[in-house]
Design an enzyme around this catalytic site. Structure first.
Site, PDB file in Angstrom:
ATOM      1  N   GLU A  61      25.463  26.685 -59.473  1.00  0.00           N
ATOM      2  CA  GLU A  61      25.911  27.885 -60.179  1.00  0.00           C
ATOM      3  C   GLU A  61      26.949  27.577 -61.254  1.00  0.00           C
ATOM      4  OE1 GLU A  61      25.949  27.528 -56.845  1.00  0.00           O
ATOM      5  OE2 GLU A  61      24.364  28.860 -56.148  1.00  0.00           O
ATOM      6  N   HIS A 112      22.580  41.367 -54.101  1.00  0.00           N
ATOM      7  CA  HIS A 112      23.067  41.197 -52.726  1.00  0.00           C
ATOM      8  C   HIS A 112      24.578  41.353 -52.645  1.00  0.00           C
ATOM      9  CE1 HIS A 112      19.011  39.803 -52.552  1.00  0.00           C
ATOM     10  NE2 HIS A 112      19.067  39.443 -51.288  1.00  0.00           N
ATOM     11  N   ASP A 120      22.541  38.110 -43.100  1.00  0.00           N
ATOM     12  CA  ASP A 120      23.114  36.797 -43.419  1.00  0.00           C
ATOM     13  C   ASP A 120      24.601  36.715 -43.088  1.00  0.00           C
ATOM     14  OD1 ASP A 120      20.789  35.607 -44.128  1.00  0.00           O
ATOM     15  OD2 ASP A 120      21.091  35.737 -46.291  1.00  0.00           O
TER      16      ASP A 120
END
Lengths: 326, 281
Positions: A61, A112, A120
């Protein structure tokens, strides 16, 4: 109470995916990057249609944010895609230096977000993303409430020049805003007009705020319900004008109390128009595994808790009025 | 095209600027700046030759340079000023209040020649990859250069970018590692050993070249080779050996001059070793 109809529950991330594909068709300068979550981010249609303008970065990322910043040098409009946790906390310094301080035209698109990421658990449920992003100068922060609004917000972010953080979610949630509703960055939407309390809501909590409005109506109260889709810049005048009428506030969001939308409104009110205010948000704790709706209930992010907060805020308003009268 | 001796004269002047700027600011990073002066002068005056008056952030139609190790700002500012991006007298504002010459490069204050902030380490190579991809999309055949420090390679983001560029066949990019073997806390070998850097870079899929960055003739020769190796499906990286503090004997190869400015006495001594060639600012 104005009636909003759920035209069929959809995930907000799919609104992002649809808009991205549309943007790709409209503008050859639109490019997209993804850190190994193309399917989850609903970016596969764009990737398939425009392979030359889609950059798979792998689970890297930091590099993705830097590459996106670099792509703006040359006039591209990059949309980065990964989960909110990896879009913000993991890459804060990259965003801070290469995007915000450098004022690069990068759209950081984060799915999310919040507790509704679900099973999760806390490692992935970032509840601090809005706070992190709104503290950065130059950064615009948007948290749309349903599929249609996420789609409109994505289209709108492309025509705005400057860094944008756009966060949305994983679960299917009611889709109720008009498909043709114009999205103006920084302009709050008044969803219902009332006299007794103002409910400011963002993201998934907007639908719950509308539900809360109905319950309050049954109890004899009317609420201004305002959708704060843009947390930064905050639509100060919309906030204050409503409170001049109702005199008390509730904020509702799927985010940490510290640093969220409620925090922005509280800061504004303290400076310019102090009135009683209650906050429906997560209070200094991490999330946990569970189904999205179970988690929303457990962490007090639902219509029932908004109603309780509204009653509390109205009671405090009355107490203040009584005290003031003496 | 400037002669080698003209480039050497420029480098000497740039080194004087670095000493005078860091001394005047009583802060800054002279060591690496002195070490890379020959390279940066040669890159701008012999290779990139951008149009300083027509500067745009997008830089379409010209070569781009990114300084990832932004603490070398003094050398970059000096080269930009000497190249004509802004007046050399502005060098005197380096690191001072209300200056466009921030401690680390920034575009916030609108200094021409700079396209992105740098200084928090490890980010420049990713940015350079993005800019190179934009050039490819724009069918712009110009090149992208990026300087990174060897100590800076401690940062993991570099290795993400080092994997990314060959995978994407970014072959309009030349990365240069300032291979001076020094970082703040001491020799790179002692702080975090890079090991066999050449083998690592090659195994990542880069075309790896080596040059001596304090010899303008070698810089010219190797940059020509680097450019000839581009557009062949691989990015090019040059391990550029330099000496920290080059040009000033008491600073040479000494990591303690990474981020310490010379005081008045030291500046005087340093300037006595660096001929004024085209005039101080």
């Amino acid at each position: 109470m104005h009636q909003y109809i759920n035209t069929g529950s959809k995930d907000t991330r799919s609104g992002f995916g649809e808009a991205l594909l549309e943007l790709g068709k409209q503008n050859p300068d639109i490019v997209a990057l993804c850190a190994d979550l193309t399917g989850s981010m609903k970016m596969d249609a764009f990737a398939k249609a425009f392979p030359d303008r889609f950059f798979q970065t792998g689970i890297a990322e930091a590099n993705m944010m830097g590459v996106a910043a670099g792509l703006t040098i040359g006039g591209k409009i990059p949309f980065t895609g990964t989960f909110a946790n990896f879009s913000t906390g993991r890459v804060y310094d990259q965003i801070r230096q290469s995007i915000a301080y450098s004022n690069k035209n990068v759209k950081i698109c984060a799915s999310h977000a919040g507790i509704t990421l679900g099973e999760d658990g806390a490692t992935h449920q970032i509840l601090e993303d809005i706070g992190l992003m709104k503290m950065l100068p130059n950064m615009t922060v948007i948290n749309p409430c349903d599929f249609n609004q996420t789609k409109a917000a994505t289209l709108s972010a492309a025509s705005y020049k400057g860094p944008v953080y756009l966060c949305f979610g994983r679960p299917k949630v009611p889709n109720f805003t008009p498909a043709d509703e114009a999205f103006e960055i920084g302009k709050a939407l008044i969803l219902n007009k009332g006299m007794d309390v103002t409910i400011f809501a963002t993201g998934h909590l907007v639908w719950h705020a509308l539900e809360a409005g109905k319950i309050l109506e049954d109890q004899g109260f009317t609420a201004d319900i305002i959708n704060i889709h843009t947390i930064k810049p905050l639509n100060n005048s919309a906030v204050i004008n409503s409170l001049k009428k109702t005199g008390c506030a509730v904020t509702a969001e799927e985010h940490m109390m510290n640093g969220g939308m409620g925090d922005s409104i509280a800061q504004l009110l303290v400076r310019e128009y102090p009135v009683p205010m209650e906050m429906v948000a997560i209070n200094d704790t991490f999330g946990e595994s569970g189904k999205p709706e179970e988690l929303m209930k457990k962490f007090g992010l639902d219509a029932e808790h908004i109603v309780l907060a509204a009653l509390q805020s109205m009671a405090r308003k009355e107490q203040f009025a009584a005290k003031y009268a003496h | 095209m400037p002669s080698v001796s003209a480039l050497q004269k420029l480098s000497s002047q740039v080194r004087r600027d670095i000493i005078r700027m860091t001394n005047s600011a009583a802060s800054g990073h002279p060591g690496g700046a002195l070490g890379t002066a020959d390279f940066l002068v040669t890159l701008y005056f012999e290779f990139m030759k951008p149009d300083p008056k027509g500067f745009t952030t997008d830089g379409i139609g010209e070569d781009l340079f990114f300084l990832s190790n932004g603490h070398l700002s003094a050398v970059w500012y000096s080269v930009l000023a000497r190249y004509g991006y802004f007046e050399i007298k502005e060098l005197g504002t380096f690191r001072k209040l209300s200056s466009r010459l921030q401690g680390h490069p920034s575009i916030h204050e609108g200094l021409p020649g700079i396209r992105i902030a740098s200084g928090s380490l490890g980010q420049g190579l990713s940015v350079a990859c993005g800019a190179a991809l934009a050039k490819r999309l724009n069918k712009d055949n110009h090149l992208v250069y990026c300087l990174v420090g060897d100590g800076e390679l401690d940062e993991g983001q570099n290795w993400e970018a080092l994997m990314f560029a060959p995978d994407r066949k970014i072959d309009n990019l030349v990365a240069i590692v300032d291979y001076n073997g020094q970082q703040i806390d001491g020799p790179v070998k002692n702080v975090l050993d890079l090991g066999n850097l050449k083998a690592k870079l090659e195994s990542f899929g880069w075309r790896v070249l080596e040059m001596y960055g304090n010899d303008i003739q070698d810089i010219i020769k190797m940059l020509r080779i680097a450019i000839s190796e581009l557009h062949k499906g691989k990015p090019v990286i040059i391990m550029m050996t330099t000496h920290m503090g080059f040009g000033v004997d008491f600073m040479l190869d000494n990591h303690e001059w990474h981020g310490v400015p010379p005081n008045d006495e030291q500046a005087k001594q340093a300037l006595s070793q660096l001929p004024e060639t085209i005039g101080d600012y």
